[in-house]
Design a protein around this motif. Structure first.
Motif, PDB file in Angstrom:
ATOM      1  N   ASP B 117      -1.818  -2.360   3.672  1.00 35.81           N
ATOM      2  CA  ASP B 117      -0.543  -1.287   4.336  1.00 35.81           C
ATOM      3  C   ASP B 117       0.349  -1.565   3.176  1.00 35.81           C
ATOM      4  OD1 ASP B 117      -2.118  -0.393   6.304  1.00 35.81           O
ATOM      5  OD2 ASP B 117      -0.917  -1.657   7.630  1.00 35.81           O
ATOM      6  N   LYS B 118       0.939  -2.686   2.920  1.00 36.66           N
ATOM      7  CA  LYS B 118       2.212  -2.719   2.148  1.00 36.66           C
ATOM      8  C   LYS B 118       1.672  -3.496   0.848  1.00 36.66           C
ATOM      9  CE  LYS B 118       4.596  -2.987   6.329  1.00 36.66           C
ATOM     10  NZ  LYS B 118       3.659  -3.913   7.294  1.00 36.66           N
ATOM     11  N   THR B 168      -0.019  -0.414  -6.024  1.00 41.46           N
ATOM     12  CA  THR B 168       1.261   0.372  -5.813  1.00 41.46           C
ATOM     13  C   THR B 168       0.866   1.819  -5.752  1.00 41.46           C
ATOM     14  OG1 THR B 168       1.960   0.304  -7.986  1.00 41.46           O
ATOM     15  CG2 THR B 168       2.936  -1.156  -6.393  1.00 41.46           C
TER      16      THR B 168
END
Lengths: 595, 469
Positions: B117-118, B168
């Motif tokens: 998710d991150k 990213t």
């Protein structure tokens, strides 16, 4: 009153009258034996009138305005019959599609369970004379096909985009005086793709609706075939099912609440006696809960895609070191990790169920439910002769193990969450609540319900009880595969599961005894029915003969006492499964096991 | 004029039909979409379930004995593996380095994995393959000298994880022909905290997400000749679509055979796919892959105790293989809906069905119930050039750095329910079906352009069709 007004009102009454009878149909299941028999083509004026009188207040109309219904009928027929003839054929197929995937619940909710093409939705809406208004203010009486289509298309586009957002307001006030909708309170709520809600309003003033789509309305009041005896019995069986599910969940909730009382007492004042009392309450509650497990496997309240709580209530098998320390790992678990889990609350343990840290994620990381509570009460089972023996001092500040306060918090949070989840289930199956799942269930087509009942029992006995809980444990000789491995309550769980199947088949729960699947099967094949009952009795007896403790019984081979009893249990359950699959064929419903 | 005329036959029949069709089953009934030939995507193995367990059911026609074996495989599929030596002898042998501790960690509820998710979250269901140019003695990729063929971010106590992959995203915008804009997220990968120094300078990376587990046995049972019949390596028919079978090393057969599984069709069988994942992802050895994956520089890894030789015995491999072969495909939902039908026609018109195809008759299989079924995976199981956007630049047997296997689409509409997300493509970069289509390039460029050119209602219909699978 001008002539135009008068005519409008007049047709409105007619639309209403049709709707009245249409509504009556919708409130009473099609195959309900108590449903007044539709007598051919005649509109039952007295009945409609009585219903109208009952409803007009609700819809804010004055009957006195409109004169006598007999005259209205003539006028209406005169104006409408031409258009009617032209339209009804084209509409018929769309209406069939809509009726297949849409229904009106007793609480006036329109439920669309499948994706239905806009035109069909529009027809359905028009056939029930509802106008529509979405919560954001887009509204319109679904009076032109094209306009209805546009409305529905807009919804559908939005549905595709927002994908089941729960945070939409479900109800907002309908602006008044927009000239399109009546100012009566919303009558129906539309539910599309599970949780996207829309408000519906009736637009009775658009009286020519009845001209555009008269046949639909007419069809709903006439010519419904008399329910066959099978269908009638299916309806009774489904209704009785709802009754026993409701009673069973009520008892399960009571059991969990009793457990909560004992756990509250134990955590307030931990002692050997208060721990034993909590354990006893757990065992007692499990006997009842285990019987509810046949209410799974058909997307009902327990394991529904959106709101199902099964994974949280009865998650198993669990990796206990996800919760607390185990032998050799004194620092293991959520209890001993204030660094990762600062506080222990209902929300925290619910959030972490089936999760984990780092690479250690997965389905076995169960943090909530019956078995989490079981582990906290009993601890790891290292005993050959009995269950786990966690000392009560694990919960006493300065006692054994670490983080006693957090352990108490964990136990309390787990039982609170359990009570909360069982309350949800109980409410969903509350037959007295018109908006509950139970009411929707009862109003649904009997055949659909019979299918759900059969899915539940065949899946429980065919997948879970005999195989995952018995065969796998016996074959792998793995004590972790015991269903209730900390308390050694596994045999009782198995008994409850077999009872769960028997209850549904026989239509009984405790003292509540009614019609069940047995009656339907018996009508078709009495031998099969006898065999199913005999095999269920045999399964129960075999399971009850497994020597205790269960975790030792699975260790032997087929020749040991335990091995023999387990093999006999598996055989009896497999035989029951095969018979139930035959029953599914006889009852003409699809289940997820088939040859 | 009165209502008596309503009794005329056609109207009666309408009313009867409406009465008969009134039910709205939550569980689709077998007959509901009988008109659509692919309603039962997996033939008689198809199940009817729309719950979060929809991917966890065994083939509907499985015999009682085979359901027994399925349950055993299910058990080991969900089991958490622990460091050896441990009291639970059955399930020790984790690592020494690994990506996850159980199969279900990545294939949660037998569904599809997701990227983190991150940026700071660990990679669980997304792994990174590593190799340097050249081929091994069987024609397969050569692992990075210090890190091997796959990055293992975790290690057991005393053994370092190899590194921490981070992804990213950068948003890249575009527009449909009607002016509606869209945004795609373009991933960039980097690996932090490398435990054994920098990678070889020529290292190639390929991130891959865990696929759903349904219908795999059926794919295994599709006759090689059926797959080969769609191959068109040099685009002889000039439709811009090549279709290349991968030829990969079978450890069991000790020869190159047709590749069927994996994002680049680099695995020949479920047994090898499963054993490969046990070794590569969890660090569990099997008869097929008896030695661990520690490279010579990984001293602690080499010294760590083993959980047995092999750690997963042959019978358990067989159970898990049986389990992964027998997980059933759920039936389509709303197959007869007119929008869905329209979407299906658009899907064919746009050329999607040239690769995402179905209608195979399965051949012999170790699980006899999987044979003789008419199945619709919506994949030709062949490799296609998917353009620069998706290229990983890392060859895998006959698959070059731009080629990927056509992904089967069955079960697509249930990903959200089962796995809780709709991240698609090999590394989960697409957030939904529409984005996945928009990432298509290379041989699929023409079809993608057709999609971009569609009016919104047509696009919605196409997506509705995909959701019905």
């Amino acid at each position: 009153m001008s002539i135009a007004q008068s005519a409008r009102g007049l047709f409105a009454l007619f639309a209403g009258a049709f709707e009245q009878d249409g509504s009556a149909r919708l409130e009473v299941p099609r195959d309900n034996p108590n449903r007044p028999k539709a007598r051919s083509q005649h509109f039952n004026l007295d009945q409609a009138s009585a219903q109208w009188n009952g409803r007009r207040k609700l819809w804010g109309f004055e009957l006195a305005e409109f004169g006598h219904h007999k005259h209205l009928r003539r006028m209406h027929a005169h104006i409408c019959h031409r258009r009617r003839r032209q339209d009804h054929r084209a509409n018929a197929s769309r209406v069939r599609t809509a009726h297949r995937h849409m229904r009106v619940t007793p609480s006036h909710r329109i439920v669309i369970e499948e994706q239905v093409e806009p035109l069909a939705i529009a027809n359905f809406l028009q056939s029930h004379h509802v106008g529509a208004k979405r919560h954001d203010g887009v509204c319109g009486p679904a009076h032109f096909v094209s306009e209805a289509l546009a409305i529905v298309r807009r919804w559908r586009n939005e549905i595709l985009k927002i994908e089941r957002r729960d945070d939409e307001p479900h109800h907002t006030t309908v602006p008044r005086g927009n000239g399109l909708l009546d100012e009566a309170s919303p009558l129906a709520e539309i539910l599309i793709e599970n949780d996207v809600h829309f408000l519906y309003k009736r637009c009775m003033r658009f009286s020519w609706l009845i001209c555009a789509f008269p046949m639909v309305a007419a069809c709903t009041v006439t010519s419904v075939p008399p329910p066959s005896s099978t269908s009638e019995l299916e309806g009774k069986v489904a209704t009785q099912y709802a009754v026993i599910v409701s009673a069973n969940y009520k008892d399960a909730l009571d059991g969990a609440m009793a457990l909560k009382t004992k756990i509250d007492a134990f955590t307030a004042s931990p002692s050997e006696a208060s721990l034993t009392a909590a354990k006893d309450a757990w065992i007692k509650a499990r006997d009842v809960y285990g019987q509810t497990e046949s209410f799974r496997f058909y997307d009902g309240p327990i394991d529904n895609e959106k709101t199902g709580v099964e994974g949280r209530v009865n998650g198993w098998p669990l990796d206990e070191q996800f919760i607390d320390y185990v032998e050799g790992s004194p620092e293991a678990g959520i209890v001993n990790h204030p660094d990762l889990y600062a506080t222990i609350t209902k929300a925290v343990i619910a959030e972490n169920n089936e999760k984990g840290e780092g690479a250690n994620t997965g389905e076995k990381n169960i943090s909530t439910g019956w078995h989490a509570i079981e582990f906290l009460l009993w601890g790891q089972d290292q005993s050959k002769t009995g269950p786990g023996a966690r000392p009560h001092t694990d919960f006493v500040d300065g006692g054994t193990a670490k983080n006693q306060t957090r352990r108490r918090e964990y136990l309390k949070a787990a039982v609170e969450l359990l009570v909360e989840d069982l309350t949800t289930l109980y409410k969903a199956w509350d037959t007295s609540d018109k908006a509950s799942y139970a009411s929707t269930f009862i109003a649904d087509a009997p055949k659909t319900n019979i299918q759900k009942m059969m899915l539940g029992i065949t899946s429980l006995i065919g997948f879970e009880t005999s195989r995952e809980r018995l065969y796998t444990a016996f074959t792998t000789k793995d004590q972790e595969e015991e269903h209730s491995c900390f308390s050694d309550n596994t045999r009782a769980d198995l008994v409850a599961n077999v009872l769960a199947i028997e209850n549904v088949y026989l239509g009984r729960y405790g003292s509540n005894d009614g019609v069940g699947l047995t009656d339907l099967v018996r009508n078709k094949d009495a031998t099969l029915d006898d065999r199913i009952k005999a095999n269920m009795t045999k399964s129960l007896a075999a399971v009850r003969s497994i020597p205790l403790p269960f975790d030792q019984a699975i260790l032997g081979d087929n020749a040991t006492e335990g091995g023999k009893a387990i093999t006999a249990s598996i055989d009896a359950m497999n035989a029951t499964t095969e018979d139930l699959l035959q029953a599914a064929r006889v009852l003409e419903v699809t289940v997820n096991i088939a040859k | 004029m009165n209502f008596r005329w309503l009794s005329i036959a056609p109207i009666l029949s309408v009313a009867f039909a409406a009465a008969a069709a009134c039910s709205s089953p939550a569980i689709p009934n077998q007959d509901a979409g009988a008109a659509d030939d692919d309603y039962l995507l997996g033939g008689d193995t198809t199940v009817f379930d729309v719950s979060p367990l929809a991917f966890s059911l065994p083939a509907r026609n499985l015999t009682s004995d085979h359901r027994d074996t399925f349950a055993l495989g299910d058990h080991f599929f969900n089991r958490n593996w622990v460091t050896a030596p441990a009291s639970t002898i059955d399930t020790d042998g984790l690592g020494p380095t690994y990506n996850a501790t159980s199969c279900s960690a990545c294939h949660f509820k037998d569904g599809r994995g997701a990227p983190p998710d991150k940026p700071d979250e660990p990679f669980i269901a997304l792994l990174v393959r590593l190799s340097i140019p050249g081929t091994d003695e069987h024609g397969g990729p050569v692992g990075e000298p210090s890190y091997g063929g796959q990055l293992n971010p975790f290690g057991v106590l005393g053994v370092l994880g190899e590194g921490k992959p981070v992804v990213t995203y950068e948003e890249v915008t575009g527009a449909f022909a009607d002016g509606e804009t869209y945004s795609l997220r373009k991933p960039t990968y980097r690996i932090d905290g490398l435990a054994f120094g920098p990678f070889a300078t020529t290292t190639m990376f390929s991130p891959r997400v865990a696929p759903a587990m349904i219908g795999l046995g059926l794919i295994e049972a599709i006759p090689e000749t059926s797959i080969a019949s769609f191959a068109d390596i040099n685009d002889g028919n000039g439709d811009g679509i090549s279709g290349k079978p991968n030829s990969v090393w079978s450890v069991r057969e000790q020869k190159r055979v047709l590749g069927r599984f994996g994002w680049k069709a680099n695995q020949p069988s479920l047994e090898q796919q499963g054993a490969g994942a046990f070794l590569g992802d969890i660090g569990i050895t099997t008869d097929l892959f008896p030695s661990g994956e520690c490279t010579p520089v990984q001293i602690a890894c080499l010294a760590a105790p083993s959980g047995g030789a092999p750690e997963l015995e042959a019978k358990k491999v067989a159970w898990i293989t049986h389990y992964s072969a027998a997980l059933a495909v759920p039936a389509r939902r709303n197959a007869t809906d007119e929008t869905v039908r329209k979407g299906k026609a658009l899907f064919t018109d746009a050329g999607c069905a040239n690769c995402h195809r179905g209608g195979y008759l399965t051949g012999p299989h170790a699980i006899a119930e999987l044979s003789g079924q008419r199945v619709y995976p919506y994949s030709d199981l062949l490799l296609h050039d998917m353009g620069d956007g998706l290229a990983d630049g890392r060859p895998d047997f006959d698959a070059d750095g731009r080629e990927w296997r056509t992904t089967p689409l069955w079960g697509l509409g249930l990903y959200k329910t089962v796995s809780g997300h709709t991240f698609l493509l090999h590394d989960g970069r697409a957030r939904n079906s529409s984005e996945a289509i928009l990432w298509h390039g290379g041989e699929a460029e023409k079809s993608k352009q057709r999609y971009v050119a569609m009016p919104p209602l047509d696009r919605a219909a196409l997506l509705a069709f995909l959701a019905s699978l």
